[in-house]
Design a protein around this motif. Structure first.
Motif, short mmCIF file in Angstrom:
data_model
loop_
_atom_site.label_atom_id
_atom_site.label_comp_id
_atom_site.label_asym_id
_atom_site.label_seq_id
_atom_site.Cartn_x
_atom_site.Cartn_y
_atom_site.Cartn_z
N VAL A 86 2.58 -23.42 -31.05
CA VAL A 86 2.99 -23.18 -32.42
C VAL A 86 3.02 -24.80 -32.94
N PRO A 87 2.67 -25.28 -33.93
CA PRO A 87 2.61 -26.46 -34.50
C PRO A 87 4.09 -26.75 -35.12
N VAL A 88 4.40 -28.00 -34.49
CA VAL A 88 6.04 -28.32 -34.99
C VAL A 88 5.81 -29.58 -35.60
N ILE A 89 6.37 -29.45 -36.78
CA ILE A 89 6.52 -30.83 -37.89
C ILE A 89 8.07 -31.21 -37.59
N MET A 90 8.09 -32.39 -37.41
CA MET A 90 9.62 -33.13 -37.14
C MET A 90 9.80 -33.71 -38.44
#
Length: 180
Positions: A86-90
């Protein structure tokens, strides 16, 4: 700029500040997202990731009891959460180079500095959908390729011998529409 249909996208927003969660939700809704979940910390996010099919996660760095970096490491480990890709945008105000590198080493897909703007969030969403990075597995790391340039042709002395790029990348069916 490519146009996307975000209506089928499921996003999890993780932030201990309820006003920031609401702001991100409103921006995502304005982009067309209709399925948006939220959690107040990393622990709640893990529960959501275990029970919902999440396409993209937008997480704050500084939360307690589990921050965004710890959350990302747990996701990438793959034994607690069903989708380690899953892409994680911080999302964070901590934008020193040291913090950016730390987030990258944890497996964060994209880094988004506060103050948040709709354009900056849209740009990161478009990056993870339209230009997904392949995942890399080494003895010390699993996550999106940390390099932005394609260097698969490189065979020099600094090439990791144990690097194994997977073609398992994040894909959303029919997310990209033809730009008019």
């Amino acid at each position: 700029m490519d146009a996307y249909d975000f209506s089928r996208l499921t996003v999890l927003v993780v932030d201990d500040n309820c006003h920031m969660r609401q702001l991100v939700r409103k921006i995502l809704y304005a982009f067309g997202c209709r399925t948006i979940h939220d959690a107040a910390d990393g622990t709640q996010a893990i529960s959501m990731l275990q029970t919902h099919q999440i396409d993209i996660l937008v997480a704050d760095w500084m939360m307690k009891p589990m921050d965004g970096i710890e959350l990302t490491k747990i996701i990438r480990k793959g034994d607690v959460v069903p989708n380690p890709y899953v892409p994680v945008i911080m999302l964070t105000a901590h934008t020193t180079m040291q913090n950016i590198l730390r987030a990258r080493e944890a497996g964060v897909t994209e880094y988004l500095a506060k103050p948040l703007t709709p354009r900056s969030l849209l740009t990161r969403l478009q990056m993870v959908i339209g230009n997904p990075r392949p995942f890399v597995r080494t003895a010390q790391f699993f996550g999106p390729d940390r390099r932005r340039k394609d260097s698969s042709f490189y065979t020099g002395p600094e090439r990791r011998e144990d690097a194994e790029s997977t073609k398992d990348t994040f894909e959303l069916d029919d997310m990209e529409e033809d730009a008019a």
